[in-house]
Design a protein around this motif. Sequence first.
Motif, PDB file in Angstrom:
ATOM      1  N   ARG A  38       0.833  -1.203   0.000  1.00 52.61           N
ATOM      2  CA  ARG A  38       0.000   0.000   0.000  1.00 52.61           C
ATOM      3  C   ARG A  38       0.869   1.254   0.000  1.00 52.61           C
ATOM      4  O   ARG A  38       0.577   2.235  -0.682  1.00 52.61           O
ATOM      5  N   ASP A  42       0.795   4.367  -2.497  1.00 55.20           N
ATOM      6  CA  ASP A  42       0.582   5.712  -1.960  1.00 55.20           C
ATOM      7  C   ASP A  42       1.655   6.694  -2.405  1.00 55.20           C
ATOM      8  O   ASP A  42       1.348   7.835  -2.745  1.00 55.20           O
ATOM      9  N   ASP A  47      -3.879   3.844  -6.666  1.00 54.68           N
ATOM     10  CA  ASP A  47      -4.492   2.764  -5.905  1.00 54.68           C
ATOM     11  C   ASP A  47      -3.485   1.619  -5.877  1.00 54.68           C
ATOM     12  O   ASP A  47      -3.012   1.175  -6.925  1.00 54.68           O
TER      13      ASP A  47
END
Length: 136
Positions: A38, A42, A47
């Motif tokens: 993630r 980021d 996404d």
Amino acid sequence: MLHRDYLTEVVGEFVQEVSRALRRAVAGDADGVAEAERQVGDILELDPKIALSLAPDSLVTMVLLSGVGDSVASYIRYALDRVADLYEREGNTDLAGLRRLQARAVGESFGCEGVPAEFEELDAELFGRERASGRP
């Protein structure tokens, strides 16, 4: 000056969050790997599911388009490479292979190899790689 300060902050935050996620993953928390991934999404302002499903060359394009690619490529390469290690430990060879190819593509495209200095201690602690950056 502002751009450099912004990049320093972004990189510092990324290093801190990825370090925390990798520690969790090595300790057996399955969410640690997902959190490290993630963080890669980021930092690219994408996404994470989309970013990390991209073919290696397409991911490189996204790093280039991010506007901070030269500044963060070595950190992204490192995170993807260590996530690949963790997938290998789990026996998930498909995801390990994709992450390894993504890491290699980023490394080759941006000319970054080895362990970034900010990750050296963590790397030695969690993955047993001392002086992996090649620095004396």
